[in-house]
Design an enzyme around this catalytic site. Sequence first.
Site, mmCIF file in Angstrom:
data_model
loop_
_atom_site.group_PDB
_atom_site.id
_atom_site.type_symbol
_atom_site.label_atom_id
_atom_site.label_comp_id
_atom_site.label_asym_id
_atom_site.label_seq_id
_atom_site.Cartn_x
_atom_site.Cartn_y
_atom_site.Cartn_z
ATOM 1 N N ARG A 268 74.386 67.259 26.402
ATOM 2 C CA ARG A 268 74.643 65.806 26.416
ATOM 3 C C ARG A 268 73.936 65.048 25.277
ATOM 4 O O ARG A 268 74.579 64.252 24.601
ATOM 5 C CB ARG A 268 74.287 65.178 27.777
ATOM 6 N N TYR B 165 76.670 63.404 22.860
ATOM 7 C CA TYR B 165 76.927 61.967 23.081
ATOM 8 C C TYR B 165 75.776 61.077 22.620
ATOM 9 O O TYR B 165 75.810 59.875 22.860
ATOM 10 C CB TYR B 165 77.147 61.691 24.574
ATOM 11 N N CYS C 255 70.369 77.242 15.811
ATOM 12 C CA CYS C 255 70.344 76.994 14.370
ATOM 13 C C CYS C 255 71.232 75.826 13.964
ATOM 14 O O CYS C 255 72.237 76.009 13.263
ATOM 15 C CB CYS C 255 70.786 78.259 13.649
HETATM 16 N N1 LLP Z 1 88.143 61.759 37.879
HETATM 17 C C1 LLP Z 1 88.677 62.013 36.669
HETATM 18 C C2 LLP Z 1 90.130 61.990 36.513
HETATM 19 C C3 LLP Z 1 87.832 62.280 35.582
HETATM 20 O O1 LLP Z 1 88.368 62.520 34.390
HETATM 21 C C4 LLP Z 1 86.424 62.294 35.770
HETATM 22 C C5 LLP Z 1 85.511 62.586 34.668
HETATM 23 C C6 LLP Z 1 85.925 62.040 37.068
HETATM 24 C C7 LLP Z 1 86.816 61.760 38.090
HETATM 25 C C8 LLP Z 1 84.463 62.032 37.370
HETATM 26 O O2 LLP Z 1 83.802 61.060 36.660
HETATM 27 P P1 LLP Z 1 82.269 60.698 36.988
HETATM 28 O O3 LLP Z 1 82.223 60.139 38.386
HETATM 29 O O4 LLP Z 1 81.473 61.936 36.887
HETATM 30 O O5 LLP Z 1 81.897 59.697 35.970
HETATM 31 N N2 LLP Z 1 80.882 65.037 29.974
HETATM 32 C C9 LLP Z 1 80.745 63.598 30.039
HETATM 33 C C10 LLP Z 1 81.525 62.990 31.171
HETATM 34 C C11 LLP Z 1 83.001 63.305 31.145
HETATM 35 C C12 LLP Z 1 83.754 62.726 32.296
HETATM 36 C C13 LLP Z 1 85.132 63.282 32.368
HETATM 37 N N3 LLP Z 1 85.902 62.838 33.489
HETATM 38 C C14 LLP Z 1 79.253 63.258 30.140
HETATM 39 O O6 LLP Z 1 78.427 64.166 30.115
HETATM 40 O O7 LLP Z 1 78.903 62.086 30.198
#
Ligand code: LLP
Length: 401
Positions: A299, A303, A328
Amino acid sequence: MKIDFKAIAEKYGTPCYVYDFDNISKKYKELKDAFKARKSLVCYAVKANSNLTLIKHLSNEEAGADCVSVGEIKRALISGIKPYKIIFSGVGKKNDEIKYALEQNILMINIESFAELKEVEKIAQKIKKKARISVRINPNIDPKTQPYISTGLHENKFGVDMDTASRIYIYSKNSDHLDPIGIHMHIGSQLTDIEPIRQSVKIVANLTKNLKALDIDIKFFDVGGGLAIKYQDEKLIEPKDYAQMIMGELNGLDVTIVLEPGRYIVGDSGYFITQALYEKMNGEKRFIIVDGAMNDFIRPSLYQTKHKIEVINNKQTKTLCSVVGPVCESGDFFAKDIYLPITNSNDIVVIFDAGAYGYTMSSNYNTRGKASQIAIIDGKDRLIGASETFEDMIKLEKEYL
Ligand code: LLP
């Protein structure tokens, strides 16, 4: 709960992930309770953390699952989540994934395009099923979050616009192999502002009313996920306010409210534990080199997010430094220019709020095995995922050598 990170590190080795299961239950219940005035189903977004024991833990709490691949559906099923509580989302589902989802009789498939709908219909017809579907609406609302995790604008690849949605519903109503039972939205992740969510819910609720007037009986209103957690000093949306707002906007609509939270449920229950290897100075710049790296927890690199970091049991004066891993690449860092004490080798360095999108986004880059995973349940620790060995990493290639 106070976790003895040093004891965990000594027992299981580093790097490793630790998850506080009691806090996960607490977060789940808080959200579920906030909606108790209505019928609701919390479908945990498995992508946030797909550890089997963790999913099972949420299944014991009665959660459903939001899955984005056959792999995730299989994880949910073997962890005990009932098929009728599983939804299948994602912008690019493959035929065999759709077929599998239909065969398993999951609750519904979230449709993201007309082309996909036609494919689902064709497959359902072939295997003599009626596919329960929901349509992901792109309300064209700016969620005001990080661009990579923003999904609710037409410039993003997700969902369909209102006109296409209406055409999909009417087409589905007239199909023998499609059953439009749900409506879906998800405008982004790590949302800290309730207004864009309110505007989106309003738009989608209006469409739902219009569809009901056309005799299309929408039973599930899926508000997606996205609730933020506190990494630094974000102002959060309280589950109660979130629920009141949604229930208010859906007043008069007879639907079950579906939620797809990932980060909110598991994010602040997870810790990435790593060990200091060396300190070094490059000119004026001080670096703490730890044994975890961007392949374990990406992360911050991906990001530029800031996670709280602590060196355990070290009372030395804090000075400016960066915390970096052995990979690396200059992009391999956990934090830049933060204040931490001078470390001794073997000091334990903990990265907080790593429960969501931590392990699930890890890789074998630099041929580094994935970290072990440990749960704390009722104050006791237990291994729920072994660290990956070299043999594990090469097993798909070795026989071709
Ligand atoms: N529903 C859908 C259709 C989604 O695409 C996502 C997340 C969620 C639910 C769940 O979202 P949450 O409640 O976790 O915010 N890797 C990124 C976050 C990517 C989120 C992708 N979709 C990070 O580390 O911040």
